[in-house]
Design an enzyme around this catalytic site. Structure first.
Site, PDB file in Angstrom:
ATOM      1  N   ASN A   1      45.404  98.996-118.536  1.00 55.59           N
ATOM      2  CA  ASN A   1      46.809  98.642-118.576  1.00 55.59           C
ATOM      3  C   ASN A   1      47.417  98.855-119.954  1.00 55.59           C
ATOM      4  O   ASN A   1      48.619  99.040-120.082  1.00 55.59           O
ATOM      5  CB  ASN A   1      46.990  97.184-118.158  1.00 55.59           C
ATOM      6  CG  ASN A   1      47.390  97.076-116.696  1.00 55.59           C
ATOM      7  OD1 ASN A   1      48.226  97.841-116.243  1.00 55.59           O
ATOM      8  ND2 ASN A   1      46.783  96.160-115.985  1.00 55.59           N
ATOM      9  N   CYS A  32      47.382  87.332-115.000  1.00 50.38           N
ATOM     10  CA  CYS A  32      46.726  88.550-114.521  1.00 50.38           C
ATOM     11  C   CYS A  32      47.687  89.681-114.838  1.00 50.38           C
ATOM     12  O   CYS A  32      48.230  89.708-115.948  1.00 50.38           O
ATOM     13  CB  CYS A  32      46.384  88.433-113.046  1.00 50.38           C
ATOM     14  SG  CYS A  32      47.775  88.054-111.990  1.00 50.38           S
ATOM     15  N   SER A  33      47.947  90.581-113.939  1.00 47.68           N
ATOM     16  CA  SER A  33      48.906  91.636-114.252  1.00 47.68           C
ATOM     17  C   SER A  33      50.328  91.086-114.216  1.00 47.68           C
ATOM     18  O   SER A  33      51.006  91.024-115.226  1.00 47.68           O
ATOM     19  CB  SER A  33      48.781  92.777-113.252  1.00 47.68           C
ATOM     20  OG  SER A  33      47.475  93.281-113.283  1.00 47.68           O
ATOM     21  N   ASP A  34      50.732  90.643-113.027  1.00 49.50           N
ATOM     22  CA  ASP A  34      52.092  90.139-112.904  1.00 49.50           C
ATOM     23  C   ASP A  34      52.147  88.626-112.800  1.00 49.50           C
ATOM     24  O   ASP A  34      53.223  88.048-112.802  1.00 49.50           O
ATOM     25  CB  ASP A  34      52.767  90.760-111.671  1.00 49.50           C
ATOM     26  CG  ASP A  34      53.097  92.221-111.926  1.00 49.50           C
ATOM     27  OD1 ASP A  34      53.455  92.533-113.080  1.00 49.50           O
ATOM     28  OD2 ASP A  34      52.975  93.032-110.999  1.00 49.50           O
ATOM     29  N   LYS A  68      54.465  87.034-103.657  1.00 48.62           N
ATOM     30  CA  LYS A  68      55.293  87.895-102.802  1.00 48.62           C
ATOM     31  C   LYS A  68      54.813  87.846-101.355  1.00 48.62           C
ATOM     32  O   LYS A  68      54.150  88.760-100.868  1.00 48.62           O
ATOM     33  CB  LYS A  68      55.247  89.327-103.333  1.00 48.62           C
ATOM     34  CG  LYS A  68      55.733  89.425-104.757  1.00 48.62           C
ATOM     35  CD  LYS A  68      56.263  90.790-105.076  1.00 48.62           C
ATOM     36  CE  LYS A  68      55.179  91.824-105.202  1.00 48.62           C
ATOM     37  NZ  LYS A  68      55.690  93.146-105.516  1.00 48.62           N
TER      38      LYS A  68
END
EC number: 3.1.3.95
Lengths: 756, 891
Positions: free
Chosen positions: A266, A354-356, A396
């Site tokens: 990332n 984490c990522s988002d 989500k």
């Protein structure tokens, strides 16, 4: 196809079940006859029947076995046409609640039609989701029990000296996937927050999510946009502020729930992880949990394992192992346990990302909170946990569950399912620590896919506000509250050593089990034939009924005694009797401080629910095959209130009261089919009629009948025949009551005379 | 100068003890052969008569050689058991006696007076007479006088002569004997004699004097000792008088050896006393005393056990070690090694000391881990931070693992060695069963129902009688005359005579003829079990066996099934060895079915791999694939499927099934007993299940002792161990978890049974069959497990609160996802079980409360009805009273 015929058929069936009301109102339908379904356990066995397709459901009716399979359309994940065979054209329908069924349709055209229709019926926009059209049974109202993030934080003691509420996101301008209110250290400034949110992916800056009683906290955020060399001083300051809220430790953990290699990759995209050189006093740790795509693939493999036809033991285990599902489960749970240890044992603050920060972070945070805080292990607390960690902080659901046709299939992933399964694994390790049972977890999972209730629609708080979900749909939590007895764990012992403390399980790979009741729940031949948890629920119900009945009997005995003694020493007798009865059965007292809620409190809970008490009288039926036939409970039952204490009961009345409650209940196992000839297997929940003690399927039972034999005058489930006979005999009693009062008058007169 | 000196003093005495003047010379020196110096320093001819003591000395030396001969002959017998018959052995014994006797006589003849059976000797006066060379005088400290000669003529040389004669005679006689019987291995006795004679000669030359002085005492002591050892060797394993005495007297060899002992003892006594007065004669009968004493005091010595075990304990106590299991560690523990168990004293968290007794019969394997490097140690769980620790991993048969961290290497090695030896000592075949703990365990509870008599054939038969009257009880196997592994009383078809049974038994492996094990109530079809028929490559037939089997086919119009639990290939190879399966042409009423169920090594291997996977703590290895690799669940599944097939045949097809494998005591029992659980609701109650195990496993002759010698970690010396019974329990558990409400018991009972099968203080599972139980008097000497189980306080823990009698046949799912690992057994020491137990207690509470409320409501209802009756009586009374009262008013 002929519409007239369809309606006729429906009427025929509805003579068996009166559930088709909702179906009849819809215009579109499709009917395919002579469809074969292969028995999954036995390849050579076929079942033939008819498929009905309506706007909301796919129904397979098998007249021979009197079995019906209802599939809610939003639950269908895929319908595939398979290569044509000799018998016909197979159509495989898979659902999101792990039903996989293969219809063999004799005519290929029908199959193509059905396939096309099924695909078309898949919702193409969020506005057309089922919840916006769903008409619930009348006992459910469109009432939303308001969830306020602030009350939940208040429970944790926030805001306090260290933490304050921040309102700058009230119109979602800072971060659209965060709630409008969040909590940050008191020492932060608004500028610091804005800068930090700009430095974090999607503006998800570090905010408080859980404060442990010992002062350590869990905060969550998304990955920093650090790239290879970027830094943000404000973000570093924010972290220092978070660190300083906990005076017990000089360092804090930053947990990146990705594998190191993903995090490093990332970096190349300008994201990445915190550089330890820039952030002082932090301990950085990777908890390798794979990303959503790996998880999706793993579930896919797991489901393939489940669909294997008659596998050998080694094939099955091998395939299960190859899916790596349990390994992923373990990875998540390991991370959660690590956080729990850090907070409870090391007393350090933990920042999780984490990522988002909406998938793995949600999993890890909610699980570690579940381990840390006993109150999250009740049904209400668990709801709070989901509202806070998953709904408010923007998991989500819309994308991950694939509610509409429009969502990218690559966005779908069983993240919430994993969370549910881990909770289940924990309930297996600590069977008496959780207030809810397996049925609750399964129902929760199903309803986040079914779109029947508005709770899990959309991707974040903002979406749901925009859709005006609270006004237009029903709430799942309301449904749970109405059926709370079904979802309770009978073995829940809130004051036991395990339930009241922080849980830190020692986890081996051997500890995790395969969740048979989730993934194989439609293969009833594979499931245990006799289910302890259902039997237990049955026992608890029976205890409640008997308890209630015993209180009425005690009262009646008191009354009769007083009549017998002609008031001379009646008072003393009553006292004696009461003391005697409390001696003989201490359960009345123990039940109130006992292990599960006494029946009376359950009832008060129900009536204190937002729906008015009259709603309880209506029938609670299976929510997936809805019908809302309001039962007409005569208000004449009201006469049996405690105000009538002076009334001396007549013979008929006593006999009637004794008759109205069954002393012995039918064994939970024995009836293999309901009175309506619907076969019942171990997986299905059987309901007991409190009057005759027989077992019935959910459609043959009427909830909310007031039984005269119960003291608390609360609603009880009763089968339809009994309900009818109660009604008729009630009217009879009414007549005879007039008679008895007439005949009894002289005696009451003498009573008065004696007193004088 | 010196010379002059000596010659001058002619009259003077020779210096030194043994130098003397020859009669004809004045030279001082050694005497001639046959002479010895007298007090005056003059050599005198030896002409004294042979004393008794001297005679006995020669006899002793002869007997010494004889005993060597016998020892080597005896060794021959051990080497070549088959060819070396008792007759040949006896001949050899007598030959050796003859040789020695001849040599003895010749020796006596050889020495003067020549040709007479006596000798002229010089009396032995001092011990030094045998060693004159040490007493050579040194004249004037300058010159040594050599006066070495045979002072004790001819005692010293006689022995040399004797041995020489003996070896010569042997070399003459034995080859002759050899040439008659043509067995070359006997020449080994000659070679050994040629070895030991020189040794004896050297011994005599060096220590002749010492032997001469001490031989009576030596003889007496050694005979008493040897006698005791001999008796002990015979008696090993017997702890009852009668079998012991019978064993002792029954063997002619024992008599001879005892006799020889007595004779030697007699010799010793004679030579000691020399019959100086008549009182000494009275002492002669005491030669029988040691043997008699041993026999009388036999019970109190129990020599066998003490001798064996105490030798193995190298270190009795180790202090300051850390004792830990998977969940906790206790520092400062003490370990005591005793005869039957290891006692670990450890400190509880609350400060109290607790003792943990680990029996050797419960120990499976010991794995010392003495790491050289520290990182190796870190692999072990919960390793404490001690500088140097030597860990001994003790695996128990109950699947528990204990760790002992010993701080001192020497202690650790000794502890590990002693434990290892002690574990090996409990090995099922080599170890004596009476040494096992159940024989030493005395009951510490009151027996309500004696487990040994609780399940009799008669009660079973009366149950059977209710269904069908075509059966009878037969005493054909009284004293285990026909079959060693069947009980003495058996249920057989009425139409078959005992004679037929005997012949059928001869046709079956291990004489296990077909026997009824279950009769189904509704269909009257039955399950039969047997061992393989001895068909052999020539396809033998036995009509009696055929009629016996056909008599059990209660449903005449339908063909029965023969379920063979072996793979067709195994049957084929068995046939070439004399076994096989029923040929179709002779058993026309039956159809055959093969079902491949593994046993012995493969099953044991699978069990070991399973536990290996279960205790594996490493993160990397994939646990599920390890589980798959063990194949255990596969075995469970196959076994259940076989049982279901049998149940289906009995219940649905309504025809009988004959089940057998090769021996009929392993997989056969597995299938028949599981099928009964499926079919018979009685087997799902606690008593019924106990009866099933007693009937189908213990009385049916499942060799528990050999099968359960080792559990999942160790390996026994014989390799017969196999977890067949564990597999049975596992399958039962699978049924229990699929039908949670149909069993009266819960899995605690199954786990307890597993533990007791492997290591128990009760006698139920320690014998291989009924005969062995009778032989070791198990019923009197040990306590039955069922006596322990069937007490309310224990039985209470086994009850399933959800039990509702289920009269139907169980049809379990045997699909792969339905077969799950029995965690509460295999993982019970590696996972915290407390929450599960708490939940179970909660279930019990719920059930109990419901029951209480139910009876309470019932009571209330009756009370209410009673009151109501009274009330109506009263109201009718009062109304009439009112009427009577009112009447006058109106009047």
């Amino acid at each position: 196809m002929n519409r007239q015929l369809f309606i006729e058929v429906l009427r025929q069936i509805s003579s068996r079940f009166d559930l088709f009301k909702s179906l009849l109102s819809h215009e579109d339908y499709l009917k395919v006859e002579n469809v074969l379904v292969i028995d999954r356990a036995n390849n050579r066995q076929y079942v033939s029947g008819t498929i009905y397709l309506t706007a909301t459901h796919l129904l397979f009716d098998d007249p021979e076995n009197k079995r019906q399979t209802w599939i809610l359309l939003p639950l269908i994940s895929s319908a595939d046409k398979l290569p044509t065979t000799q018998q016909g054209c197979p159509l495989r329908v898979r659902t999101k609640h792990f039903l996989s069924i293969e219809f063999i349709i004799p005519k290929e055209r029908d199959c193509t039609d059905l396939h096309a229709t099924l695909n078309q019926l898949k919702c193409d926009s969020i506005e057309k989701l089922y919840c916006f059209n769903y008409v619930a049974p009348t006992y459910l109202e469109k009432v939303w029990d308001p969830f306020l993030l602030a009350t939940e934080y208040m429970r944790m003691g926030v805001p306090n000296r260290e933490w304050r509420a921040e309102t700058c996101n009230s119109s979602f301008e800072m971060c659209d996937t965060y709630p409008s209110l969040f909590y940050v250290p008191t020492s932060t400034t608004k500028a610091m927050l804005i800068a930090s949110s700009k430095f974090r992916s999607r503006g998800r800056l570090p905010v408080l999510t859980y404060l442990h009683p010992n002062g350590a906290s869990i905060t969550r955020c998304s990955q920093p946009l650090s790239g290879f060399s970027q830094r943000c001083v404000e973000d570093e300051q924010l972290l220092q502020c978070i660190l300083k809220t906990n005076s017990q430790s000089s360092t804090m953990y930053i947990i990146d729930t990705r594998p190191r290699i993903n995090a490093v990759a990332n970096r190349a995209a300008g994201k990445g992880y915190e550089n330890e050189d820039h952030y002082s006093n932090i301990q950085f740790k990777f908890c390798p949990i794979e990303n959503i795509h790996v998880m999706r693939g793993s579930l896919q493999k797991l489901l393939e394992t489940c669909e294997m036809k008659n596998p050998s033991m080694n094939q099955y285990l091998n395939s299960l192992d190859n899916s790596s599902w349990l390994q992923h489960i373990k990875a998540v749970l390991d991370a959660a346990i690590f956080i729990t240890r850090a907070v409870e044992v090391e007393k350090k603050n933990v920042l999780v990302h984490c990522s988002d920060g909406w998938d793995r972070t949600a999993q890890c945070c909610s699980l570690s909170e579940l381990l840390l805080c006993p109150s999250y292990r009740s049904i209400h607390g668990f709801r709070m946990l989901i509202e806070k960690e998953w709904l408010s902080f923007g998991h989500k659901f819309g994308d991950r569950c694939g509610h509409t046709r429009m969502t990218d299939s690559k966005e779908q992933s069983p993240i919430f399912l994993q969370f549910i399964e881990i909770v289940w694994q924990l309930t297996q390790i600590y069977p008496s620590a959780f207030e809810f049972n397996e049925r609750f977890l399964i129902s929760l999972h199903d309803h986040c896919h079914s779109c029947q209730y508005g709770n899990f629609i959309g991707n974040c708080e903002k979406d749901r506000l925009d859709l005006r979900v609270k006004e237009r749909t029903y709430s799942y939590w309301n449904y749970v509250l109405q059926n709370v007895n079904d979802f309770k764990n009978p073995a829940f012992r809130p004051q036991s050593a395990y339930a009241s403390e922080v849980l830190i399980p020692t986890l081996n790979t051997q500890t995790l089990k395969f969740w048979l009741n989730m993934y194989h729940r439609f293969d009833s031949s594979l499931l245990p034939k006799e289910n302890i948890s259902n039997t237990l629920t049955n026992l608890v119900d029976h205890t409640a009924a008997l308890n209630d009945h015993a209180r009425l009997l005690e009262k009646r005995i008191r009354e009769l005694r007083s009549v017998l003694n002609n008031g001379l020493s009646s008072y003393e007798n009553i006292q004696n009797l009461v003391s005697q009865s409390t001696k003989t059965l201490p359960d009345h007292d123990s039940s109130s401080n006992g292990n599960e809620l006494p029946p009376s409190t359950i009832e008060t809970k129900q009536s204190s629910a937002p729906t008015s008490s009259s709603d309880i009288e209506s029938e609670i039926s299976d929510d997936q095959s809805p019908n809302g036939r309001p039962s007409s409970i005569p208000a004449t039952l009201e006469h049996q209130s405690s105000t009538e204490i002076n009334e001396i009961p007549g013979n008929e009345r006593i006999a009637f009261e004794l008759n109205s409650v069954a002393l012995d209940w039918r064994s939970y196992r024995t009836p293999f089919q309901c009175m309506c000839a619907l076969p019942m297997d171990s997986a299905q929940r059987k309901h007991v009629c409190w009057r005759c003690g027989e077992n019935f399927c959910s459609r043959c039972i009427e909830h909310g009948v007031r039984l005269p034999g119960l003291y608390s005058n609360s609603a009880a489930p009763v089968c339809k025949t009994c309900a009818r006979s109660i009604k008729s005999s009630l009217s009879m009693i009414e007549c005879s009551k007039n008679l008895t009062t007439v005949t009894m008058k002289p005696s009451s007169l003498t009573d008065d005379e004696n007193k004088i | 100068m010196n010379r002059n000196l000596l010659e001058k003093s002619n009259i003077s005495v020779c210096p030194g003890k043994y130098c003397g003047y020859e009669i004809n010379s004045t030279k001082c020196g050694a005497c001639q052969r046959g002479y010895r110096v007298n007090n005056e320093g003059v050599c005198q001819l030896c002409d004294e008569a042979l004393s008794l003591y001297d005679f006995m000395y020669i006899v002793f030396m002869a007997l010494l050689a004889l005993s060597f001969h016998w020892y080597f002959i005896n060794r021959l017998q051990k080497k070549k058991q088959r060819e070396f018959t008792l007759v040949k052995q006896t001949i050899l014994y007598f030959l050796s006696i003859l040789e020695i006797l001849l040599a003895f006589i010749f020796t006596l003849l050889t020495f003067p007076p020549l040709g007479k059976l006596t000798m002229n000797v010089c009396q032995v006066k001092l011990l030094s007479d045998f060693y004159p060379m040490f007493h050579n005088p040194i004249v004037n400290y300058r010159k040594k006088l050599r006066c070495s000669y045979e002072v004790v003529y001819p005692l010293q040389s006689a022995i040399f002569v004797l041995y020489t004669y003996a070896s010569l005679i042997m070399l003459l006689i034995r080859p002759f004997f050899l040439s008659i019987i043509h067995q070359k291995f006997i020449s080994a006795s000659i070679y050994s004699a040629l070895h030991f004679y020189p040794c004896l000669l050297i011994l005599h030359a060096l220590c002749g004097g010492l032997i001469y002085v001490s031989f009576p005492i030596l003889t007496i002591i050694s005979t008493v000792l040897l006698n005791a050892i001999h008796f002990t060797l015979i008696a090993s394993g017997e702890n009852e008088w009668i079998p012991f005495v019978r064993k002792l007297c029954g063997n002619i060899q024992n008599w001879i050896i005892y006799l020889v002992h007595v004779i030697i003892l007699l010799c010793g006594l004679i030579s000691l006393t020399q019959f100086e007065n008549e009182y000494h004669l009275i002492m002669l009968p005491t030669v029988f005393l040691p043997g008699l004493l041993y026999i009388l005091l036999y019970k109190f010595t129990a020599t066998s056990t003490i001798r064996m075990v105490t030798d193995l304990i190298k270190i009795p106590c180790v202090r300051n070690l850390v004792f830990r299991d998977h969940l906790q560690a206790y520092p400062e523990s003490i370990i005591n090694v005793t005869l039957h168990n290891v006692i670990v004293t450890h400190k509880q968290p609350d400060g109290n000391y607790k003792e943990l007794w680990i029996f050797y019969t419960n120990m499976d394997a010991i794995q010392p881990k003495f790491p050289m490097k520290t990182e190796f140690r870190s692999q072990l769980p919960l390793s404490p931070s001690l500088a140097s620790v030597y860990t001994i991993v003790l695996r128990l048969k109950t699947l528990e693992t204990c760790y002992f961290d010993v701080p001192v290497l020497d202690d650790a090695i000794k502890l590990a060695e002693s434990l290892d030896a002690l574990i090996a000592n409990t090995d099922g075949l080599t170890c004596d069963v009476t040494f096992l703990f159940p024989f030493c365990f005395s009951r510490d509870f009151d027996v309500i129902q004696d487990g040994w008599t609780a399940f009799s054939v008669e009660s079973e038969y009366s149950r059977l009688q209710a269904i069908s009257d075509e059966w009878r009880i037969s005493d054909v196997n009284k004293d285990f005359a026909i079959c060693e592994t069947y009980p003495e009383r058996l249920v057989v078809p009425k139409s078959i005579s005992d004679d037929y049974l005997k012949r059928s038994a001869a046709f079956r492996a291990h004489n296990r003829f077909p026997l009824l094990c279950y009769l189904h109530k509704s269909s009257k079809s039955c399950i039969i079990r047997s061992s393989q028929p001895l068909v052999g490559p020539s396809v033998r037939r036995c009509k009696e066996d055929e009629s016996l089997v056909n008599a059990m086919l209660t449903q005449r119009n339908k063909k029965g099934w023969i379920l063979d639990t072996r793979h067709p290939n195994i049957i084929k190879s068995a046939q070439s060895k004399g076994g096989g399966c029923e040929p179709d042409q002779y058993y026309a009423l039956w159809r055959r079915l093969n079902w491949n169920l593994e046993k012995h090594n493969l099953l044991q291997e699978s069990f070991m791999k399973l536990m290996d996977a279960c205790i594996d703590q490493s993160e990397k290895d994939r646990w599920l694939s390890k589980l798959e690799g063990s194949n255990w669940l596969l075995h469970v599944k196959e076994t259940l499927r076989a049982a279901c097939t049998v149940a289906q045949t009995i219940d649905r097809e309504e025809t009988s099934v004959l089940v057998h494998g090769s021996d009929g005591w392993d997989t056969t029992l597995l299938v028949t007993s599981l099928a009964q659980i499926l079919l018979d609701p009685d087997c799902r109650t606690i008593t019924g299940f106990e009866a099933l195990i007693e009937r189908e496993w213990i009385q049916a002759g499942h060799p528990f002792r050999t099968r359960c010698t080792r559990s999942a970690f160790g390996r026994s010396s014989h390799g017969y161990e196999s977890p067949i019974f564990t597999l049975f329990l596992d399958c039962t558990w699978q049924l229990l978890q699929q039908f949670a409400c149909s069993f009266e018991f819960n899995d605690t009972l199954l786990i307890e049974l597993f533990e007791h099968a492997y290591s128990s203080k009760f006698g139920t599972f320690i014998f291989n069959n009924e005969k062995e139980k009778k032989k070791y008097n198990g019923i009197k000497q040990t306590v039955s497990l069922w006596s322990y189980f069937n007490r309310p306080e224990i039985l209470h823990t086994f009850l399933n609160p959800f039990y509702e009698p289920n009269p139907t046949v169980l049809w379990p799912s045997v699909a792969a996802p339905s077969i799950v690992l029995w965690r509460s057994l295999y993982l019970r020491f590696y996972e915290n079980q407390t929450p599960q137990r708490e939940a179970w207690d909660e279930y019990l509470l719920i059930k109990e409360k419901e029951m209480q409320l139910r009876s309470y409501v019932n009571k209330l209802r009756q009370e209410l009805l009673e009151l109501e009756r009274k009330c109506t009586e009263k109201t009718s009374n009062t109304t009439s009273m009112i009427k009577t009262e009112k009447d006058p008013v109106t009047i």
